[in-house]
Design an enzyme around this catalytic site. Structure first.
Site, mmCIF file in Angstrom:
data_model
loop_
_atom_site.group_PDB
_atom_site.id
_atom_site.type_symbol
_atom_site.label_atom_id
_atom_site.label_comp_id
_atom_site.label_asym_id
_atom_site.label_seq_id
_atom_site.Cartn_x
_atom_site.Cartn_y
_atom_site.Cartn_z
ATOM 1 N N SER A 153 37.967 36.704 64.467
ATOM 2 C CA SER A 153 39.546 36.558 63.927
ATOM 3 C C SER A 153 39.411 34.809 64.670
ATOM 4 O O SER A 153 38.953 34.402 63.747
ATOM 5 C CB SER A 153 41.222 36.955 64.941
ATOM 6 O OG SER A 153 41.827 37.172 64.268
ATOM 7 N N ASP A 251 40.969 44.199 55.191
ATOM 8 C CA ASP A 251 41.843 43.049 56.231
ATOM 9 C C ASP A 251 42.412 42.294 55.529
ATOM 10 O O ASP A 251 41.742 42.055 54.214
ATOM 11 C CB ASP A 251 40.079 42.168 57.218
ATOM 12 C CG ASP A 251 40.920 41.809 57.797
ATOM 13 O OD1 ASP A 251 41.883 41.229 57.928
ATOM 14 O OD2 ASP A 251 39.653 40.725 58.194
ATOM 15 N N HIS A 281 41.266 44.489 60.359
ATOM 16 C CA HIS A 281 40.682 43.634 61.160
ATOM 17 C C HIS A 281 40.841 43.984 62.439
ATOM 18 O O HIS A 281 41.594 44.219 63.614
ATOM 19 C CB HIS A 281 41.772 43.129 60.571
ATOM 20 C CG HIS A 281 41.872 41.127 61.593
ATOM 21 N ND1 HIS A 281 41.561 40.466 60.673
ATOM 22 C CD2 HIS A 281 42.515 40.713 62.107
ATOM 23 C CE1 HIS A 281 41.533 39.531 61.718
ATOM 24 N NE2 HIS A 281 42.420 39.182 62.610
#
Length: 307
Positions: A153, A251, A281
């Site tokens: 991320s 995501d 995600h």
């Protein structure tokens, strides 16, 4: 394919966002409360906490040695958390799995976070640790081959930015970069990528939440137009290290990660884009106990073995 049923079970228990202001201290405390006790964590040969003196100042790290051996490849890991969440502890299980599945000695970076630390503090910490590792080969038992960087991320943002900084500084020591569902474009125009609309709601990370979650970082001086903040805005991607970009089907950030991978290929970089079906995600942190998703660590290991 549909979202994985085990993920769906968890998503069904999450409360709907109510628009309340985010409280970093409370959110961090909640994350830390979920960390598994030490005796339940994946055992490794050794795990050591250190504070390093780097070009960015003192930076806490945790070094994971998977097995006893004479030498190791090195993997410097940057945890995710929208630049204000995450820690050495909340992502300890990710670093342990990376060490176990890659056979590399993993150096997890406890970089400074927003809003307390203004941009580019966290990025400089990550870069400083990479440069430190490159100069500490004998101390670390480095085999002189791989010096890889990896992150999930917002940690993936730092991976791309660190690789770019190293290239521009003439530092050619980074051999591989691994980005797990990276955040690469902090201009959150919902029409920029189809996945921002396709996966806008119901999959954990929601498109409407991207701006408030990243606001602490942006308000600390990070300009979305800066390629070190939004790495996909870098015009010339040539000369960067070989890359593995792992994305999640459900995501909002999926398409920017995949576009970055394809742009790397177009620039002549050895880049692999790998989409994990049925995932969302954060799956490497939250759902790596599911065999289909734990495979991401093994895929990383296979990637690091490539010449």
């Amino acid at each position: 394919m549909a979202i994985h049923p085990e993920i769906a079970k968890i998503l069904a228990t999450l409360p709907a966002p109510d628009g309340s202001p985010l409280n970093p201290e409370a959110m961090r405390a909640h994350e830390e409360s979920m960390v598994a006790p030490l005796e339940e964590r994946l055992p490794l040969h050794s795990v050591e906490d250190l504070t390093l003196q780097t070009s960015a100042g003192q930076v806490p790290v945790r070094i994971y040695t998977p097995v006893e051996a004479e030498t190791y490849g090195l993997l410097v890991y940057f945890h995710g958390g929208a630049f204000f969440l995450g820690s050495l502890d909340t992502h300890d299980h990710v670093a342990r799995s990376l060490a176990r599945e890659t056979g590399h000695k993993v150096i997890s970076v406890g970089y400074r976070r927003a809003p307390e630390a203004a941009f580019p503090a966290g990025l400089e910490d990550c870069y400083g640790v990479v440069r430190w590792a490159a100069g500490q080969g004998q101390r670390l038992g480095w085999d002189g081959k791989n010096l890889a960087i990896a992150g999930d991320s917002s940690g993936g943002t730092f991976v791309a930015a660190v690789a770019a900084k190293a290239h521009d500084d003439g530092f050619a020591g980074i051999t591989h970069q691994v980005l797990f569902y990276p955040s690469l474009d902090l201009d959150f125009d919902v029409d920029r990528y189809a996945s921002l609309r396709e996966n806008a709601e119901g999959y954990g990370l929601e498109t409407a939440g991207l701006k408030p979650f990243n606001s602490f970082y942006l308000e600390s001086g990070a300009d979305p137009a800066d390629p070190l903040v939004s790495p996909i805005k870098r015009e010339d991607l040539s000369g960067l290290p070989p890359a593995l970009v792992i994305t999640a089907e459900y995501d909002p950030l999926r398409d920017e990660g995949e576009l970055y991978g394809y742009r790397l290929k177009e620039a002549g970089v050895d880049a692999t884009v790998s989409r994990y079906a049925g995932s969302n995600h954060g799956f490497v942190q939250n759902f790596s106990w599911i065999p289909e998703f734990h495979r991401a660590f093994r895929e990383t290991g296979d990637f690091l073995k490539r010449d």
